[in-house]
Design an enzyme around this catalytic site. Sequence first.
Site, PDB file in Angstrom:
ATOM      1  N   THR A 254     -32.282  -1.186 -29.747  1.00 43.09           N
ATOM      2  CA  THR A 254     -31.385  -2.273 -30.156  1.00 43.09           C
ATOM      3  C   THR A 254     -29.922  -1.838 -30.224  1.00 43.09           C
ATOM      4  OG1 THR A 254     -31.671  -1.787 -32.516  1.00 43.09           O
ATOM      5  CG2 THR A 254     -33.182  -3.397 -31.534  1.00 43.09           C
ATOM      6  N   ASP A 255     -29.687  -0.528 -30.378  1.00 41.48           N
ATOM      7  CA  ASP A 255     -28.311  -0.097 -30.660  1.00 41.48           C
ATOM      8  C   ASP A 255     -27.319  -0.454 -29.552  1.00 41.48           C
ATOM      9  OD1 ASP A 255     -29.204   0.841 -33.057  1.00 41.48           O
ATOM     10  OD2 ASP A 255     -29.273   2.947 -32.466  1.00 41.48           O
TER      11      ASP A 255
ATOM     12  N   SER B  29     -31.529   4.236 -27.270  1.00 34.10           N
ATOM     13  CA  SER B  29     -30.479   3.560 -26.496  1.00 34.10           C
ATOM     14  C   SER B  29     -29.083   4.112 -26.773  1.00 34.10           C
ATOM     15  CB  SER B  29     -30.521   2.042 -26.709  1.00 34.10           C
ATOM     16  OG  SER B  29     -29.996   1.682 -27.950  1.00 34.10           O
TER      17      SER B  29
ATOM     18  N   THR C 232     -36.577   1.949 -30.458  1.00 30.95           N
ATOM     19  CA  THR C 232     -37.444   1.973 -31.636  1.00 30.95           C
ATOM     20  C   THR C 232     -38.819   1.389 -31.351  1.00 30.95           C
ATOM     21  OG1 THR C 232     -35.632   1.879 -33.200  1.00 30.95           O
ATOM     22  CG2 THR C 232     -37.716   0.992 -33.960  1.00 30.95           C
TER      23      THR C 232
HETATM   24  N1  ASP Z   1     -31.776   4.017 -32.205  1.00 29.24           N
HETATM   25  C1  ASP Z   1     -32.667   2.999 -31.692  1.00 29.24           C
HETATM   26  C2  ASP Z   1     -32.252   2.694 -30.264  1.00 29.24           C
HETATM   27  O1  ASP Z   1     -31.318   2.006 -30.059  1.00 29.24           O
HETATM   28  C3  ASP Z   1     -32.605   1.784 -32.538  1.00 29.24           C
HETATM   29  C4  ASP Z   1     -33.508   0.651 -32.140  1.00 29.24           C
HETATM   30  O2  ASP Z   1     -34.085   0.587 -31.066  1.00 29.24           O
HETATM   31  O3  ASP Z   1     -33.637  -0.286 -32.966  1.00 29.24           O
HETATM   32  O4  ASP Z   1     -32.888   3.171 -29.359  1.00 29.24           O
END
Ligand code: ASP
Length: 333
Positions: free
Chosen positions: A85-86, A54, A12
Amino acid sequence: MKKILLIGTGGTIASQLTADGLAPELTSEQLLAQIPSISEICRVESVQLLNLDSTNIAPKHWLRMVRCIRKHYKDYDGFVLTHGTDTMAYTAAALSYLIQQSPKPIVLTGAQKPIGFDVTDSKANLKDAFRVASSDMPGVSLVFNGKVILGTRAQKIRSKSFEAFSSINYPALGVLRDGVLLPYIRQECSPEPVFYEALDTRVSLLKLIPGTDPALLDFLLERSDALVIESFGVGGLPEYEGADFCGSVCRWTERGRLVVLTTQVQNEGSDLGVYHVGHRLKAVPGVLEAFDMTTEAVTAKLMWILGQTRDAQQAQRLFYAPVAHDILWPAER
Ligand code: ASP
């Protein structure tokens, strides 16, 4: 001034709005351009290793991160990896096994809102990550929302708000308040890091629900070298008519598979010996218990262990040997 390498992998933090939703598009250089004041903290150079959501990060990408850090290890004082973050907690755990005893900081960070949004946690997280990477806090950590979390202990606990990560069954290593790092715990390290570059990815996870079809266990164990079972409470396997989970587990462990019992409860870990439904599993060779480890750490550790050995006893010894404080409960309890 410390020299830090920024390794961009997507997420993100680097995302932009597209017609199909947020997608990682910004390069590490473009991220850096958003935080010009970073030059007051450290000197930064960057590489663009990946640009993935991710959700699409796989163990082969962990190995690419390791190779990148290994290649540049001597040239920098610390490393910042920007990451979605995932699955960041899985990557943080994996890097903790693949790069051990690092005297230099290896810091993962990301954000819940893209760096180009008016309201975003990206800039604060990125700057904090550079502060930690420029400090003398060695080893792998995850920096998010003002907290420094040990790489083996991080778990994503919120899907939207800024306090996205928690340190599970272990205190935070430090906090950042208004740009000042307050370190509480310093990981031990050696003069040189130990790098590993082998993983066995045939590791699966089964989360039990009431009435889980026991055939799922056989299905997964047929395709895996190790299976993690997230059971209930302090741990155990169901026993009801037509469901012989324990029998299946014994048959598969006799054939050399590893089975790790853990809990789907986030805090305080497993304790298989407490109830009859778990107690009998303690005597089954090849059945291990996660105790206070996170599922992210358990799965990454199994991939790392099985990348090194097929010997069940050696695997068991490695599983219970603490790496970067991933497990606190002594095996001989
Ligand atoms: N879908 C995103 C990822 O994990 C979520 C994030 O980065 O907060 O790449």
